[in-house]
Design a protein around this motif. Structure first.
Motif, PDB file in Angstrom:
ATOM      1  N   ALA A 190      12.126  10.334   4.127  1.00 35.94           N
ATOM      2  CA  ALA A 190      10.969   9.347   3.925  1.00 35.94           C
ATOM      3  C   ALA A 190      10.106   9.392   2.885  1.00 35.94           C
ATOM      4  CB  ALA A 190      10.321   9.118   5.078  1.00 35.94           C
ATOM      5  N   LEU A 191       9.599  10.525   2.442  1.00 38.63           N
ATOM      6  CA  LEU A 191       8.689  10.994   1.486  1.00 38.63           C
ATOM      7  C   LEU A 191       9.580  10.587   0.123  1.00 38.63           C
ATOM      8  CD1 LEU A 191       6.875  13.874   2.412  1.00 38.63           C
ATOM      9  CD2 LEU A 191       5.878  11.749   2.058  1.00 38.63           C
ATOM     10  N   VAL A 192      10.597  11.255  -0.063  1.00 38.31           N
ATOM     11  CA  VAL A 192      11.544  10.803  -1.426  1.00 38.31           C
ATOM     12  C   VAL A 192      11.627   9.387  -1.659  1.00 38.31           C
ATOM     13  CG1 VAL A 192      13.961  11.323  -2.459  1.00 38.31           C
ATOM     14  CG2 VAL A 192      12.391  13.322  -1.265  1.00 38.31           C
ATOM     15  N   ILE A 193      12.091   8.640  -0.456  1.00 35.68           N
ATOM     16  CA  ILE A 193      12.044   7.327  -0.959  1.00 35.68           C
ATOM     17  C   ILE A 193      10.745   6.342  -0.781  1.00 35.68           C
ATOM     18  CG2 ILE A 193      12.992   5.187   0.313  1.00 35.68           C
ATOM     19  CD1 ILE A 193      15.247   7.110   1.574  1.00 35.68           C
ATOM     20  N   LEU A 194       9.775   6.704  -0.058  1.00 36.00           N
ATOM     21  CA  LEU A 194       8.582   5.876   0.074  1.00 36.00           C
ATOM     22  C   LEU A 194       7.615   6.052  -1.081  1.00 36.00           C
ATOM     23  CD1 LEU A 194       7.670   5.972   3.900  1.00 36.00           C
ATOM     24  CD2 LEU A 194       8.892   3.999   2.330  1.00 36.00           C
ATOM     25  N   ILE A 195       7.429   7.573  -1.598  1.00 38.76           N
ATOM     26  CA  ILE A 195       6.422   7.766  -2.457  1.00 38.76           C
ATOM     27  C   ILE A 195       6.857   6.867  -3.889  1.00 38.76           C
ATOM     28  CG2 ILE A 195       5.506   9.490  -4.153  1.00 38.76           C
ATOM     29  CD1 ILE A 195       4.556   9.597  -1.291  1.00 38.76           C
ATOM     30  N   PRO A 196       8.012   7.145  -4.234  1.00 38.72           N
ATOM     31  CA  PRO A 196       8.411   6.291  -5.501  1.00 38.72           C
ATOM     32  C   PRO A 196       8.058   4.615  -5.355  1.00 38.72           C
ATOM     33  CG  PRO A 196       9.927   7.690  -5.285  1.00 38.72           C
ATOM     34  CD  PRO A 196       9.309   7.526  -4.228  1.00 38.72           C
ATOM     35  N   LEU A 197       8.646   4.181  -4.044  1.00 37.18           N
ATOM     36  CA  LEU A 197       8.021   2.660  -3.755  1.00 37.18           C
ATOM     37  C   LEU A 197       6.805   2.275  -3.740  1.00 37.18           C
ATOM     38  CD1 LEU A 197      10.912   1.754  -1.077  1.00 37.18           C
ATOM     39  CD2 LEU A 197      11.028   1.256  -3.260  1.00 37.18           C
ATOM     40  N   ILE A 198       5.981   3.187  -3.240  1.00 43.02           N
ATOM     41  CA  ILE A 198       4.428   3.048  -3.089  1.00 43.02           C
ATOM     42  C   ILE A 198       3.955   2.872  -4.480  1.00 43.02           C
ATOM     43  CG2 ILE A 198       2.324   4.108  -2.311  1.00 43.02           C
ATOM     44  CD1 ILE A 198       3.742   4.791   0.252  1.00 43.02           C
ATOM     45  N   GLU A 199       4.229   3.863  -5.220  1.00 47.85           N
ATOM     46  CA  GLU A 199       3.782   4.001  -6.800  1.00 47.85           C
ATOM     47  C   GLU A 199       4.219   2.782  -7.443  1.00 47.85           C
ATOM     48  OE1 GLU A 199       5.259   7.585  -8.203  1.00 47.85           O
ATOM     49  OE2 GLU A 199       3.596   8.693  -7.134  1.00 47.85           O
ATOM     50  N   LYS A 200       5.366   2.238  -7.194  1.00 47.77           N
ATOM     51  CA  LYS A 200       5.834   1.045  -8.123  1.00 47.77           C
ATOM     52  C   LYS A 200       5.179  -0.185  -7.612  1.00 47.77           C
ATOM     53  CE  LYS A 200      10.150  -1.386  -9.077  1.00 47.77           C
ATOM     54  NZ  LYS A 200      11.717  -1.334  -9.171  1.00 47.77           N
ATOM     55  N   PHE A 201       5.069  -0.424  -6.606  1.00 47.72           N
ATOM     56  CA  PHE A 201       4.454  -1.679  -5.931  1.00 47.72           C
ATOM     57  C   PHE A 201       2.961  -1.412  -5.508  1.00 47.72           C
ATOM     58  CE2 PHE A 201       9.019  -1.962  -4.986  1.00 47.72           C
ATOM     59  CZ  PHE A 201       9.140  -3.253  -5.609  1.00 47.72           C
ATOM     60  N   SER A 202       2.103  -0.393  -5.799  1.00 40.72           N
ATOM     61  CA  SER A 202       0.566  -0.544  -5.752  1.00 40.72           C
ATOM     62  C   SER A 202      -0.134  -1.261  -6.690  1.00 40.72           C
ATOM     63  CB  SER A 202       0.317   1.040  -5.407  1.00 40.72           C
ATOM     64  OG  SER A 202       0.433   1.454  -6.842  1.00 40.72           O
ATOM     65  N   ALA A 203      -1.004  -1.803  -6.279  1.00 39.36           N
ATOM     66  CA  ALA A 203      -1.969  -2.406  -7.160  1.00 39.36           C
ATOM     67  C   ALA A 203      -2.847  -1.579  -8.016  1.00 39.36           C
ATOM     68  CB  ALA A 203      -2.837  -3.535  -6.347  1.00 39.36           C
ATOM     69  N   LYS A 204      -2.636  -1.744  -9.146  1.00 38.78           N
ATOM     70  CA  LYS A 204      -3.432  -0.803 -10.042  1.00 38.78           C
ATOM     71  C   LYS A 204      -5.121  -1.089 -10.111  1.00 38.78           C
ATOM     72  CE  LYS A 204       0.454   0.537 -11.771  1.00 38.78           C
ATOM     73  NZ  LYS A 204       1.332   1.063 -10.630  1.00 38.78           N
ATOM     74  N   GLY A 205      -5.726  -0.217  -9.634  1.00 40.95           N
ATOM     75  CA  GLY A 205      -7.254  -0.368  -9.722  1.00 40.95           C
ATOM     76  C   GLY A 205      -7.977  -0.410 -10.879  1.00 40.95           C
ATOM     77  N   GLU A 206      -9.034  -0.921 -11.087  1.00 41.37           N
ATOM     78  CA  GLU A 206      -9.884  -1.083 -11.880  1.00 41.37           C
ATOM     79  C   GLU A 206     -10.758   0.116 -12.126  1.00 41.37           C
ATOM     80  OE1 GLU A 206      -9.995  -3.605 -14.457  1.00 41.37           O
ATOM     81  OE2 GLU A 206      -8.307  -4.489 -13.366  1.00 41.37           O
ATOM     82  N   PRO A 207     -11.355   0.714 -13.100  1.00 42.95           N
ATOM     83  CA  PRO A 207     -12.255   1.946 -13.203  1.00 42.95           C
ATOM     84  C   PRO A 207     -13.614   1.584 -12.444  1.00 42.95           C
ATOM     85  CG  PRO A 207     -11.387   1.669 -15.324  1.00 42.95           C
ATOM     86  CD  PRO A 207     -10.869   0.285 -14.447  1.00 42.95           C
ATOM     87  N   GLN A 208     -13.907   0.518 -12.291  1.00 36.73           N
ATOM     88  CA  GLN A 208     -15.122   0.096 -11.524  1.00 36.73           C
ATOM     89  C   GLN A 208     -15.108   0.106 -10.187  1.00 36.73           C
ATOM     90  OE1 GLN A 208     -16.086  -3.756 -13.006  1.00 36.73           O
ATOM     91  NE2 GLN A 208     -14.156  -4.843 -12.435  1.00 36.73           N
ATOM     92  N   ASP A 209     -13.587  -0.092  -9.750  1.00 31.91           N
ATOM     93  CA  ASP A 209     -13.316   0.101  -8.212  1.00 31.91           C
ATOM     94  C   ASP A 209     -13.635   1.580  -7.915  1.00 31.91           C
ATOM     95  OD1 ASP A 209     -13.186  -2.776  -8.045  1.00 31.91           O
ATOM     96  OD2 ASP A 209     -10.769  -2.766  -8.282  1.00 31.91           O
ATOM     97  N   TYR A 210     -13.161   2.460  -8.577  1.00 30.17           N
ATOM     98  CA  TYR A 210     -12.876   3.658  -8.475  1.00 30.17           C
ATOM     99  C   TYR A 210     -14.605   4.225  -8.190  1.00 30.17           C
ATOM    100  CZ  TYR A 210      -7.893   3.546  -9.003  1.00 30.17           C
ATOM    101  OH  TYR A 210      -6.994   3.209  -8.990  1.00 30.17           O
ATOM    102  N   SER A 211     -15.174   3.663  -9.112  1.00 26.41           N
ATOM    103  CA  SER A 211     -16.599   4.205  -9.171  1.00 26.41           C
ATOM    104  C   SER A 211     -17.481   3.891  -8.048  1.00 26.41           C
ATOM    105  CB  SER A 211     -17.272   3.810 -10.599  1.00 26.41           C
ATOM    106  OG  SER A 211     -17.521   2.533 -10.574  1.00 26.41           O
ATOM    107  N   ARG A 212     -17.067   2.616  -7.430  1.00 31.48           N
ATOM    108  CA  ARG A 212     -17.634   2.095  -6.472  1.00 31.48           C
ATOM    109  C   ARG A 212     -17.580   2.872  -5.272  1.00 31.48           C
ATOM    110  NH1 ARG A 212     -16.823  -3.932  -4.505  1.00 31.48           N
ATOM    111  NH2 ARG A 212     -14.664  -3.206  -5.054  1.00 31.48           N
TER     112      ARG A 212
END
Length: 59
Positions: A14-36
């Motif tokens: 599950a980790l081998v399959i799900l980690i690449p899928l999550i990384e591929k389809f996850s939203a890219k965060g803005e730097p201001q979101d991370y600072s918040r």
């Protein structure tokens, strides 16, 4: 023992399959979101420590 190995194998697959899928389809965060979000980490960790102390001493 075979049940444990089966569970570990399923979790590993599950980790081998799900980690690449999550990384591929996850939203890219803005730097201001991370600072918040990062300004909440210290207060939440302090709250967690206090709650764990209460749990340890009273329950």
């Amino acid at each position: 023992m075979s049940t444990l190995l089966t569970i570990l194998l399923v979790l590993f697959l599950a980790l081998v399959i799900l980690i690449p899928l999550i990384e591929k389809f996850s939203a890219k965060g803005e730097p201001q979101d991370y600072s918040r979000l990062s300004r909440w980490i210290i207060p939440l960790m302090a709250l967690l420590i206090v709650l764990q102390m209460i749990r340890h001493f009273f329950f």
